[in-house]
Scaffold this motif. Structure first.
Motif, PDB file in Angstrom:
ATOM      1  N   ARG A 244       0.551  23.540  41.852  1.00 28.24           N
ATOM      2  CA  ARG A 244      -0.221  24.775  41.851  1.00 28.24           C
ATOM      3  C   ARG A 244       0.446  25.744  40.886  1.00 28.24           C
ATOM      4  NH1 ARG A 244      -2.655  28.037  46.740  1.00 28.24           N
ATOM      5  NH2 ARG A 244      -2.481  30.188  46.034  1.00 28.24           N
ATOM      6  N   LEU A 245      -0.327  26.274  39.946  1.00 26.24           N
ATOM      7  CA  LEU A 245       0.181  27.194  38.932  1.00 26.24           C
ATOM      8  C   LEU A 245      -0.464  28.557  39.144  1.00 26.24           C
ATOM      9  CD1 LEU A 245       1.847  27.502  36.244  1.00 26.24           C
ATOM     10  CD2 LEU A 245      -0.318  27.004  35.048  1.00 26.24           C
ATOM     11  N   ARG A 246       0.340  29.539  39.543  1.00 22.38           N
ATOM     12  CA  ARG A 246      -0.183  30.886  39.756  1.00 22.38           C
ATOM     13  C   ARG A 246      -0.253  31.643  38.433  1.00 22.38           C
ATOM     14  NH1 ARG A 246       2.470  33.428  45.273  1.00 22.38           N
ATOM     15  NH2 ARG A 246       1.328  32.108  46.751  1.00 22.38           N
ATOM     16  N   VAL A 247      -1.331  32.379  38.269  1.00 20.70           N
ATOM     17  CA  VAL A 247      -1.549  33.151  37.056  1.00 20.70           C
ATOM     18  C   VAL A 247      -1.499  34.633  37.426  1.00 20.70           C
ATOM     19  CG1 VAL A 247      -3.114  33.628  35.144  1.00 20.70           C
ATOM     20  CG2 VAL A 247      -2.971  31.307  36.095  1.00 20.70           C
ATOM     21  N   TRP A 248      -0.450  35.314  36.986  1.00 18.41           N
ATOM     22  CA  TRP A 248      -0.242  36.713  37.340  1.00 18.41           C
ATOM     23  C   TRP A 248      -0.815  37.681  36.315  1.00 18.41           C
ATOM     24  CZ3 TRP A 248       1.731  38.696  41.840  1.00 18.41           C
ATOM     25  CH2 TRP A 248       2.315  37.773  42.731  1.00 18.41           C
ATOM     26  N   ALA A 249      -0.884  37.264  35.064  1.00 21.56           N
ATOM     27  CA  ALA A 249      -1.411  38.154  34.020  1.00 21.56           C
ATOM     28  C   ALA A 249      -2.065  37.311  32.935  1.00 21.56           C
ATOM     29  CB  ALA A 249      -0.293  39.012  33.425  1.00 21.56           C
ATOM     30  N   ALA A 250      -3.215  37.781  32.462  1.00 21.14           N
ATOM     31  CA  ALA A 250      -3.966  37.058  31.438  1.00 21.14           C
ATOM     32  C   ALA A 250      -4.884  38.041  30.727  1.00 21.14           C
ATOM     33  CB  ALA A 250      -4.777  35.926  32.064  1.00 21.14           C
ATOM     34  N   SER A 251      -5.327  37.666  29.537  1.00 21.06           N
ATOM     35  CA  SER A 251      -6.274  38.511  28.798  1.00 21.06           C
ATOM     36  C   SER A 251      -7.305  37.627  28.112  1.00 21.06           C
ATOM     37  CB  SER A 251      -5.548  39.383  27.771  1.00 21.06           C
ATOM     38  OG  SER A 251      -4.827  38.590  26.853  1.00 21.06           O
ATOM     39  N   ALA A 252      -8.540  38.100  28.087  1.00 18.64           N
ATOM     40  CA  ALA A 252      -9.636  37.350  27.493  1.00 18.64           C
ATOM     41  C   ALA A 252      -9.606  37.468  25.979  1.00 18.64           C
ATOM     42  CB  ALA A 252     -10.968  37.853  28.039  1.00 18.64           C
ATOM     43  N   VAL A 253      -9.980  36.384  25.326  1.00 18.06           N
ATOM     44  CA  VAL A 253     -10.106  36.339  23.874  1.00 18.06           C
ATOM     45  C   VAL A 253     -11.524  35.884  23.563  1.00 18.06           C
ATOM     46  CG1 VAL A 253      -9.223  35.327  21.740  1.00 18.06           C
ATOM     47  CG2 VAL A 253      -7.668  35.749  23.645  1.00 18.06           C
ATOM     48  N   SER A 289       1.692  35.591  32.162  1.00 17.51           N
ATOM     49  CA  SER A 289       2.711  35.503  33.218  1.00 17.51           C
ATOM     50  C   SER A 289       2.285  34.433  34.208  1.00 17.51           C
ATOM     51  CB  SER A 289       2.875  36.847  33.924  1.00 17.51           C
ATOM     52  OG  SER A 289       3.836  36.766  34.969  1.00 17.51           O
ATOM     53  N   LEU A 290       3.175  33.454  34.437  1.00 17.68           N
ATOM     54  CA  LEU A 290       2.841  32.295  35.262  1.00 17.68           C
ATOM     55  C   LEU A 290       3.946  32.030  36.273  1.00 17.68           C
ATOM     56  CD1 LEU A 290       1.624  29.928  32.387  1.00 17.68           C
ATOM     57  CD2 LEU A 290       0.173  31.191  34.002  1.00 17.68           C
ATOM     58  N   GLN A 291       3.597  31.286  37.321  1.00 19.95           N
ATOM     59  CA  GLN A 291       4.581  30.951  38.358  1.00 19.95           C
ATOM     60  C   GLN A 291       4.388  29.505  38.795  1.00 19.95           C
ATOM     61  OE1 GLN A 291       4.328  33.387  41.859  1.00 19.95           O
ATOM     62  NE2 GLN A 291       6.271  32.648  42.713  1.00 19.95           N
ATOM     63  N   LEU A 292       5.409  28.696  38.572  1.00 18.76           N
ATOM     64  CA  LEU A 292       5.409  27.312  39.031  1.00 18.76           C
ATOM     65  C   LEU A 292       5.926  27.248  40.473  1.00 18.76           C
ATOM     66  CD1 LEU A 292       6.850  25.613  35.826  1.00 18.76           C
ATOM     67  CD2 LEU A 292       4.592  25.149  36.834  1.00 18.76           C
ATOM     68  N   PRO A 293       5.622  26.190  41.216  1.00 17.72           N
ATOM     69  CA  PRO A 293       6.089  26.085  42.606  1.00 17.72           C
ATOM     70  C   PRO A 293       7.605  26.200  42.706  1.00 17.72           C
ATOM     71  CG  PRO A 293       4.447  24.395  42.131  1.00 17.72           C
ATOM     72  CD  PRO A 293       4.764  25.051  40.829  1.00 17.72           C
ATOM     73  N   GLY A 294       8.054  27.012  43.643  1.00 18.18           N
ATOM     74  CA  GLY A 294       9.487  27.184  43.868  1.00 18.18           C
ATOM     75  C   GLY A 294      10.183  28.073  42.861  1.00 18.18           C
ATOM     76  N   LYS A 295       9.424  28.615  41.905  1.00 17.31           N
ATOM     77  CA  LYS A 295      10.007  29.484  40.884  1.00 17.31           C
ATOM     78  C   LYS A 295       9.456  30.902  41.012  1.00 17.31           C
ATOM     79  CE  LYS A 295      11.916  25.861  38.945  1.00 17.31           C
ATOM     80  NZ  LYS A 295      13.394  25.633  38.969  1.00 17.31           N
ATOM     81  N   LYS A 296      10.100  31.841  40.345  1.00 16.87           N
ATOM     82  CA  LYS A 296       9.589  33.197  40.281  1.00 16.87           C
ATOM     83  C   LYS A 296       8.525  33.303  39.187  1.00 16.87           C
ATOM     84  CE  LYS A 296      13.884  35.444  41.815  1.00 16.87           C
ATOM     85  NZ  LYS A 296      14.942  36.430  41.458  1.00 16.87           N
ATOM     86  N   ALA A 297       7.696  34.317  39.276  1.00 17.06           N
ATOM     87  CA  ALA A 297       6.756  34.596  38.198  1.00 17.06           C
ATOM     88  C   ALA A 297       7.550  34.910  36.928  1.00 17.06           C
ATOM     89  CB  ALA A 297       5.849  35.759  38.563  1.00 17.06           C
ATOM     90  N   MET A 298       7.128  34.335  35.810  1.00 23.27           N
ATOM     91  CA  MET A 298       7.865  34.500  34.557  1.00 23.27           C
ATOM     92  C   MET A 298       6.903  34.763  33.415  1.00 23.27           C
ATOM     93  SD  MET A 298      10.432  31.209  34.912  1.00 23.27           S
ATOM     94  CE  MET A 298      11.405  31.641  33.485  1.00 23.27           C
ATOM     95  N   ALA A 299       7.360  35.545  32.437  1.00 22.54           N
ATOM     96  CA  ALA A 299       6.623  35.670  31.193  1.00 22.54           C
ATOM     97  C   ALA A 299       6.536  34.294  30.550  1.00 22.54           C
ATOM     98  CB  ALA A 299       7.322  36.653  30.267  1.00 22.54           C
TER      99      ALA A 299
END
Length: 325
Positions: A244-253, A289-299
């Motif tokens: 599961r990959l969490r998406v914390w920040a994104a922008s449309a192009v 900004s993304l977050q992999l399982p068991g990790k913190k959200a990261m740029a």
């Protein structure tokens, strides 16, 4: 102006901030009602609500009934002989008997420009819908769901990069003085109640974790709005293989592409501006900004330092069906 005796009912941080505004006003908060302590965190320990913590810190009596329909709970409210009950994100419906108890009735602080976004999640739904404006409405409560007459209306612009978290904080800043103003008007018998246009009502349904799953067939702009609306909860997500990959920040192009939605098209930008560009139903989405399982959200720039091979162009996102409960 005579100071009013107020019962306050609320639960989360948004409500606690409004309780603080009343405590700093000339009016007297005589009792606080909030939701029962709930299990929270990994240890599932019982945790008091922010409203309870604020009330106890000021020596106020706190009550936590499961519901307000029992005669003993209603008698508890009646004993305070309040002039007014202020309700902010309480989480319980008030029966008509309770609505009728205070001399001046019950008022509610609602985080939208009613009648738009009645219901549980007005902050998130306005961002998800791409609204350019929202605000705070102070209303006189009736038996319906956010259907009462409006006492004050305070608009607030919604920025192009607004998240639910940033808008939550803006609306607290606007809501606190708006609440005190409404209470002062009631105390002076100067309040004017304006009926809502019920035909224009929309509903902000409660958030679910499953709806935060990204549908890459949607337009990029729609997905971007969802990402911002679901930050910090329930957090938009997709899948990368079985993860599961969490998406914390994104922008449309707006740039068009002919590759399948959900496919990583490219890694774009340099340094801190690096992003993973993903094809959508129309346009593309840059993931920041993304977050992999068991990790913190990261740029993304930091994430790629250790996981670049996970995000190569041509990689398909969103294929696995697993969902973290």
């Amino acid at each position: 102006m005579s100071a009013l005796r107020i019962i306050f009912a609320g639960t989360p941080d948004f409500a606690a901030e409004h309780l603080a505004a009343l405590l700093d006003s000339p009016h007297q908060v005589v009792a606080v009602f909030t939701q029962p302590d709930r299990p929270a965190g990994r240890g599932k320990k019982l945790q008091a609500s922010p409203v309870k913590e604020k009330a106890l810190a000021h020596g106020l009596p706190v009550h936590q009934p499961e519901r307000l329909k029992a005669p003993e709970d209603q008698a508890l409210i009646a004993q305070y002989q309040a002039d007014l009950m202020v309700v902010v994100a309480y989480g319980l419906l008030l029966p008509q008997a309770v609505l009728d108890m205070p001399r001046l009735g019950c008022i509610n602080v609602h985080a939208s420009l009613l009648p738009r976004w009645r219901g549980a999640a007005p902050i998130q739904r306005c961002i998800e819908a791409g609204d350019a404006e929202t605000g705070i409405t102070i209303m006189q409560m009736d038996a319906g769901l956010d259907t009462g007459d409006m006492l004050t209306i305070t608009p607030c612009p919604v920025a192009a990069d607004e998240t639910a978290s940033s808008l939550h904080d803006k609306l607290i800043t606007l809501g606190k003085p708006a609440l005190v103003e409404a209470v002062d008007l009631l105390a002076r018998n100067q309040a004017t109640a304006t009926p809502q246009d019920h035909n224009a009502a929309t509903y902000a349904h409660k958030l679910t974790k499953e709806e935060a799953r990204i549908n890459w067939q949607l337009p990029a702009q729609v997905i971007e709005q969802q990402v911002r609306a679901f930050n910090p909860f329930p957090v938009s997500f997709t899948t990368l293989g079985d993860d599961r990959l969490r998406v914390w920040a994104a922008s449309a192009v707006a740039q068009a592409t002919d590759i399948a939605p959900g496919t990583i098209a490219a890694l774009v930008g340099q340094g801190p501006q690096t992003a993973v560009r993903v094809a959508c139903g129309s346009g593309q989405l840059d993931l920041h900004s993304l977050q992999l399982p068991g990790k913190k959200a990261m740029a993304v720039a930091d994430l790629l330092a250790g996981y670049r091979d996970h995000f190569q162009p041509g990689t398909q996102l969103g294929q696995a069906a697993s969902v973290e409960k």
